[in-house]
Structure formats: C-alpha cells, structure tokens
Scaffold this motif. Sequence first.
Motif, PDB file in Angstrom:
ATOM      1  N   ILE A 213      42.077  42.168  40.254  1.00 44.11           N
ATOM      2  CA  ILE A 213      43.518  42.184  40.261  1.00 44.11           C
ATOM      3  C   ILE A 213      44.790  42.398  40.550  1.00 44.11           C
ATOM      4  CG2 ILE A 213      45.140  41.328  38.339  1.00 44.11           C
ATOM      5  CD1 ILE A 213      42.637  40.543  35.740  1.00 44.11           C
ATOM      6  N   ASN A 214      44.612  43.433  40.457  1.00 44.40           N
ATOM      7  CA  ASN A 214      46.424  44.404  41.343  1.00 44.40           C
ATOM      8  C   ASN A 214      45.111  46.149  41.822  1.00 44.40           C
ATOM      9  OD1 ASN A 214      47.819  45.555  42.158  1.00 44.40           O
ATOM     10  ND2 ASN A 214      48.994  45.885  39.837  1.00 44.40           N
ATOM     11  N   PHE A 217      46.600  48.689  40.201  1.00 44.15           N
ATOM     12  CA  PHE A 217      46.965  48.585  38.939  1.00 44.15           C
ATOM     13  C   PHE A 217      47.257  49.865  37.869  1.00 44.15           C
ATOM     14  CE2 PHE A 217      43.409  49.977  36.240  1.00 44.15           C
ATOM     15  CZ  PHE A 217      42.064  50.649  37.079  1.00 44.15           C
ATOM     16  N   SER A 220      51.009  50.344  37.728  1.00 46.84           N
ATOM     17  CA  SER A 220      51.436  49.208  36.638  1.00 46.84           C
ATOM     18  C   SER A 220      51.344  50.220  34.732  1.00 46.84           C
ATOM     19  CB  SER A 220      50.408  47.488  36.389  1.00 46.84           C
ATOM     20  OG  SER A 220      50.581  47.056  37.362  1.00 46.84           O
ATOM     21  N   LEU A 224      54.354  51.396  32.563  1.00 45.26           N
ATOM     22  CA  LEU A 224      54.922  50.885  31.560  1.00 45.26           C
ATOM     23  C   LEU A 224      55.335  52.571  30.766  1.00 45.26           C
ATOM     24  CD1 LEU A 224      54.648  49.077  29.257  1.00 45.26           C
ATOM     25  CD2 LEU A 224      52.736  49.388  29.335  1.00 45.26           C
ATOM     26  N   THR A 227      58.550  53.712  30.972  1.00 48.45           N
ATOM     27  CA  THR A 227      59.742  52.814  29.773  1.00 48.45           C
ATOM     28  C   THR A 227      59.096  54.243  28.245  1.00 48.45           C
ATOM     29  OG1 THR A 227      58.424  51.103  29.494  1.00 48.45           O
ATOM     30  CG2 THR A 227      59.637  51.366  30.707  1.00 48.45           C
TER      31      THR A 227
ATOM     32  N   ILE B 141      47.729  41.282  28.106  1.00 48.78           N
ATOM     33  CA  ILE B 141      46.350  42.805  29.532  1.00 48.78           C
ATOM     34  C   ILE B 141      46.747  41.941  30.670  1.00 48.78           C
ATOM     35  CG2 ILE B 141      44.169  42.433  30.591  1.00 48.78           C
ATOM     36  CD1 ILE B 141      43.090  41.546  27.271  1.00 48.78           C
ATOM     37  N   ILE B 144      49.898  43.611  31.680  1.00 47.29           N
ATOM     38  CA  ILE B 144      49.806  45.502  31.983  1.00 47.29           C
ATOM     39  C   ILE B 144      49.275  45.010  33.755  1.00 47.29           C
ATOM     40  CG2 ILE B 144      49.037  46.903  31.465  1.00 47.29           C
ATOM     41  CD1 ILE B 144      48.842  45.834  28.486  1.00 47.29           C
ATOM     42  N   ILE B 145      48.707  44.551  34.297  1.00 50.78           N
ATOM     43  CA  ILE B 145      47.594  44.081  35.175  1.00 50.78           C
ATOM     44  C   ILE B 145      49.296  44.496  35.956  1.00 50.78           C
ATOM     45  CG2 ILE B 145      46.145  44.275  36.837  1.00 50.78           C
ATOM     46  CD1 ILE B 145      44.176  43.514  33.983  1.00 50.78           C
ATOM     47  N   ARG B 146      49.275  43.751  35.906  1.00 50.20           N
ATOM     48  CA  ARG B 146      50.234  43.309  37.064  1.00 50.20           C
ATOM     49  C   ARG B 146      51.894  43.756  36.863  1.00 50.20           C
ATOM     50  NH1 ARG B 146      49.207  38.545  39.952  1.00 50.20           N
ATOM     51  NH2 ARG B 146      51.106  38.712  41.664  1.00 50.20           N
ATOM     52  N   GLY B 147      52.232  44.716  35.896  1.00 56.07           N
ATOM     53  CA  GLY B 147      53.716  45.286  35.534  1.00 56.07           C
ATOM     54  C   GLY B 147      54.469  44.798  35.180  1.00 56.07           C
ATOM     55  N   THR B 148      55.478  45.322  34.083  1.00 56.75           N
ATOM     56  CA  THR B 148      55.609  45.021  33.161  1.00 56.75           C
ATOM     57  C   THR B 148      56.555  46.748  32.687  1.00 56.75           C
ATOM     58  OG1 THR B 148      56.496  43.549  31.155  1.00 56.75           O
ATOM     59  CG2 THR B 148      54.033  44.755  31.340  1.00 56.75           C
ATOM     60  N   GLY B 149      57.954  46.096  31.928  1.00 54.94           N
ATOM     61  CA  GLY B 149      58.481  47.070  30.872  1.00 54.94           C
ATOM     62  C   GLY B 149      57.234  46.422  29.058  1.00 54.94           C
ATOM     63  N   ILE B 150      58.824  47.535  28.692  1.00 54.02           N
ATOM     64  CA  ILE B 150      58.448  46.992  26.751  1.00 54.02           C
ATOM     65  C   ILE B 150      58.341  45.436  27.132  1.00 54.02           C
ATOM     66  CG2 ILE B 150      59.099  47.934  24.217  1.00 54.02           C
ATOM     67  CD1 ILE B 150      59.226  50.193  25.422  1.00 54.02           C
ATOM     68  N   LEU B 153      56.485  43.340  27.844  1.00 55.04           N
ATOM     69  CA  LEU B 153      55.295  43.585  27.217  1.00 55.04           C
ATOM     70  C   LEU B 153      54.346  42.150  26.445  1.00 55.04           C
ATOM     71  CD1 LEU B 153      52.625  45.645  27.452  1.00 55.04           C
ATOM     72  CD2 LEU B 153      53.792  46.660  25.379  1.00 55.04           C
ATOM     73  N   SER B 198      42.465  35.291  38.536  1.00 50.40           N
ATOM     74  CA  SER B 198      42.938  36.689  37.713  1.00 50.40           C
ATOM     75  C   SER B 198      42.755  36.277  35.864  1.00 50.40           C
ATOM     76  CB  SER B 198      44.436  36.816  37.217  1.00 50.40           C
ATOM     77  OG  SER B 198      44.913  37.126  38.895  1.00 50.40           O
ATOM     78  N   LYS B 201      39.109  36.314  35.195  1.00 49.88           N
ATOM     79  CA  LYS B 201      38.806  37.605  35.318  1.00 49.88           C
ATOM     80  C   LYS B 201      38.746  37.995  33.892  1.00 49.88           C
ATOM     81  CE  LYS B 201      37.728  39.177  39.760  1.00 49.88           C
ATOM     82  NZ  LYS B 201      36.121  39.851  39.389  1.00 49.88           N
ATOM     83  N   ILE B 202      39.954  37.677  33.019  1.00 49.43           N
ATOM     84  CA  ILE B 202      39.976  38.432  31.812  1.00 49.43           C
ATOM     85  C   ILE B 202      39.644  37.757  30.991  1.00 49.43           C
ATOM     86  CG2 ILE B 202      42.581  38.893  30.709  1.00 49.43           C
ATOM     87  CD1 ILE B 202      44.328  38.529  33.005  1.00 49.43           C
ATOM     88  N   ILE B 206      36.913  41.261  31.444  1.00 44.29           N
ATOM     89  CA  ILE B 206      37.616  41.651  30.632  1.00 44.29           C
ATOM     90  C   ILE B 206      37.694  41.716  29.387  1.00 44.29           C
ATOM     91  CG2 ILE B 206      39.785  42.959  30.874  1.00 44.29           C
ATOM     92  CD1 ILE B 206      40.375  42.218  33.367  1.00 44.29           C
TER      93      ILE B 206
END
Lengths: 317, 317
Positions: A213-214, A217, A220, A224, A227, B141, B144-150, B153, B198, B201-202, B206
């Motif tokens: 997916i990434n 990853f 990422s 996270l 932070t 999910i 998080i995989i693509r990127g995030t802060g709290i 989330l 994606s 897949k998740i 996953i």
Amino acid sequence: MVLQDFEKKIFKFIKDYKIFNKYDKILLGVSGGKDSISLLNCMSKLSHIYELELSVAHLNHGMREEAGRDEDFVRQICKKLNVPFFVEKKEVFKYASEKKVGVEVAGRDLRYDFFFRTLKELNYDKIATAHHMDDLAETIIYRIIRGTGIYGLAGMVPLEGVLAKPMLCVSLEEIENYVTINNIPYVEDKYNYSLEYSRNKIRYEISPKMKEINPSFQKSFFRLASTVWEYRDEVEKKFNERVHKTDENSYKIKLENDFFDSEVLRLTFLKFQKYPPNMEETKKVLLMKNKGYRNLKGLKIVKEKDFLIVTKDNNAA
Amino acid sequence: MVLQDFEKKIFKFIKDYKIFNKYDKILLGVSGGKDSISLLNCMSKLSHIYELELSVAHLNHGMREEAGRDEDFVRQICKKLNVPFFVEKKEVFKYASEKKVGVEVAGRDLRYDFFFRTLKELNYDKIATAHHMDDLAETIIYRIIRGTGIYGLAGMVPLEGVLAKPMLCVSLEEIENYVTINNIPYVEDKYNYSLEYSRNKIRYEISPKMKEINPSFQKSFFRLASTVWEYRDEVEKKFNERVHKTDENSYKIKLENDFFDSEVLRLTFLKFQKYPPNMEETKKVLLMKNKGYRNLKGLKIVKEKDFLIVTKDNNAA
C-alpha cells in the motif's frame, strides 16, 4: 572525518532526542548481524566526536555450531576497532524449556540480564541496541492489535532509563544499503531466535501487505511514533507537576479535572510496575466521590478532595 | 419497550458521545444492506424514546438490475416503519469514468452530495450513516499506513459537524448476529461498489491476519480511537482558547510554548480546509523569530511576539 548520509541521520537523531551525552560510557549489544554491526560502526565513528567510551557485549546463545563462529567474528571486529569485548555463553533452548517460555523471549531475557549486569560491573551509563524503524513499526502494529492507548502506542522510545535505541530512525533497507555499499562483513543472525507466533505473522504476513500500500510505510510509523514521544514527554511533565511520592509505597496525585488526569493516573500505575487500568476503570476512579476508594491491581486508591492517594495494598493478592 | 443488548450498546454510545439531542431531525443513509438496515431498526426504536424525527435517503446507483430491487426493498421497509423515504438515481459508473475516479469514490461522492442536499431541503439536523467498528479499524489502519499524527489517528469520529456515526461501537459480527437473531431482512450490498486497491488489501488481506493474532482486534482499535476522540476534544478546547478569527481570511494564534502549540497550528490549517503541514514544517513555523514569516499551502504565517497570524494568501498558487 567524512560522514555518510546514513551516519549523519543517526547522529542527528541522537542529538535531537538527546540519546547520548558527551563522555557517556555506552555498552553496545552486538550479535554480529547487519543491524548491530552497523550500530557498532556508527557508534565507533561517533565516539571520536562525542568522546564516548564504548564496550561491546555479546551473548553466545549456544544454539547452533555457528554461535561460536559469531562470537569469534564479533571479537575480531572489536579487536580491530579497539573496543573492549564482553561475552557470556548461555543455553537459550534449555532456559526456554525450563522457564516454559518461547525461544525469542528466553533469548531476550538472557541478553538483557547479561547486558544489565555488565553495565553495572563496568559502571557504564547506557545500553545501546540496534532496533531499527522496521522493528518500531512491528512493535506498534503488535501494540495496536493487542490494545493500547496513545501513551503505549509509541512502541519503542529513543531513550528509556538506560536503554538507548539510536537506530530507530533508519529502516532495515537503509541498513542493508549501508553494509552493502561499505562492504561491511556481518553474520546472518535472522534465524538465531525463532519469532513467536504474532511477531512472525506481523513480519512476514502483515508488514509486506502494508508495504504494497505504501512502499515507505515504516516512515509513517516512525512519524506517528515521534508525535507520541512528544505526547509522552508532555504526560511525564504533567506527572512531575502533579504527583508527589509521599513514601516508599504511596503517591499523591493532584487532580486538575482535565484531559491529563487519566494519563497521569495510568502512569502512576507504571511507576509501581503495574499494568495501567483500562479507560473504563480509569474513568470510574476519576469519578469517585470524596472519601471514595477502589482496589485495582494491588493498589488502593482513595479520593481526598482534589487528590487521589495511591498506595501499594500489601493485603492484596 | 424491551431493548436488546445490541440496541442498548448503541444507545449508550449515542448518549456518551452526545451524538443526538432530543427532538433532532435525522436523515438516515440506508442502502438496504445489513449495516444500514440495523441502523434504521435501532434508530426507529430510539426515535420514540428521544422523540426524534427520522427520514431515510437511498441512492439508487443504477449499476445492476438489483439496484431497482434494493430501492423497492428499502421503500417497503420505510413504509412499514412509517418513515419518509427519499430516493435519487445516479449512474455511478458513468460518473466515475467521467470524473476519472474509482467506483467507490464516485459512489461516496454522489451519496453524500444527495444526503447533504436532502438535509438542507428538509431543514434537518444530522445525517446518520451505518459505519461500524470494522470500518473504523480499517480506516485507522489505512491512515497509519499512509501517515498520520495522533489527531488524524481517530479515523472516524462519532459526530463531526452534521455527520453522525452511531454504530461505531458495534462490530460487523455483532450486526450479523443482530439481523440473524431478529430475522431482519436485508439485501446483499457488499458487491455494490468495488473497493479501491488499498481498502481491498486491508479488508481481505491485513484485517484477517490481525484477527488471527487477536480475535477481537477491532475492539483494540475502538478503544484506541476513543482515547484519540478525547485527545481531539482537548486540542479543540485549546484551539478555542487560543485562536481568534480576526476576519474572514485570518486567524490569530496565541502561542503558549507547550505541547499543544503544534496541534493548534495544524488544526488552524484544517479550518481553512487545508491539509495540515507535517511535523518538520510545523516545527519550523513554531521556531520562527519575531517578524519572521512563511508561506505554506496557500497560507501566509507571520510571527508577531507571542502570536502567529495565519492569513489566506490570495497571491499564492
């Protein structure tokens, strides 16, 4: 000294997170695999800049005939780099079956037991291990699946007590590039310890799907985690402001009726080496009336006006 | 009225998170699948207790011959429950190829466009959709995989603006039990929209692996999300305390030199409908000297003593 990007990245991480101080005495855990050999190489370079004192600790797990060769390999490298080498031989399989734990857990227990004893004997400041960004991602995935709040989401932290992880900022792929480009010899240690069921599933079944997916990853997860590290610092700051140890078995928490009350309470459990209560339990405690009390995980919690008194309950099971 | 555990759980969730108020007028998005049919059933029961006014909106996606049957099915149920029924027919495939987006995205766009128009026409308060705990886990999910802060989330929140998700607290399995036990008819809608790469897949690769590690892994995600919802409330509280809208295109942020400065700054970007800057960029802004300024994502940020002035940069691309 010319530094490579890989090394610069690690040194910046060490500086940003204040992982090491000038003149620190650091014990490096080195199995001989590419991760820990990279750690040894980088730390050896850094030691000249930061004036660090280094030693290497190697656990001979006695599990295969290669174990002796791994030990010799690491010893030779240490000799070449002029770094003191400490070794201990333990029968990991035997320990695992005696203690009825997995081989992975047994290996970890024996390694850290050896590392901590050596740290104490040498009067050293820190233990550094070669955990990297992929390990961090795996641990976070594991934590989330098993259940965690924000505080525990960090998975691993750059420095916790004496335990330093200066390579969390680099991925396994970057490590592989580093050893390849620089033609650095190492031993294959990935079969040393058989991974337990969940770890195995995450490493070989879940992570590769996330990579599809990434492709980066792990980054990422790293961002996270960064932070969350800041968040943890904030919670610990609040803890220091609001919690006072009244005696060996007792903490007094000032409640502020804000978001951090619950995190501070949960952190107090960790200070007693207790697994913190879940959110529902935490809320019940915070909602207690004056003079109310609860027993939780061997701790007694009493509400007194704006305070919670948390005491080790010696009568509890 | 006797309530079942499943319904009680949803009603408690609605109450705990103040998702609906007494007398609210609520538009339910109902495809006819088991999720949305369960939503309709529960909300119909709740409407008597809370004195809510309900209507149903159904998008006929025109994609298969079954689409007409799905429409008739939902219409019949609404008639039986005495709930007003609104329908719109759109060619999702055609829209997708015209707009060059996936069928899933096209379906979502058209559905929400229809829901929002209907909400406005009816002068209603909220739109309720049947997103459940498994959807929540998937979204987290993905994030998080693509990127995030709290803050990001959370994945989904119980109530955001007019969008309500009262079923986030129940898993797909619980929904399946509910419709089975009560013999509730529904249509199979899981093949209506082909999931994008994606998501697919998740959902199918996953999540099942996570379930093997922890059979109730969705609950772990739900609990984590709950702590993040509290965190978001705290960030928004700080935003309201520290940020003032000076005019249509400008916000003034009071800096407190604490953990929340960066989250408040990032939230300000969201208020401008801009994707917030990453941590490195955020830090650079916070570390600016007096009179310093930066242009970021079409916003101009100027530091003035303890304040940041964030203005829409009309000259920016």
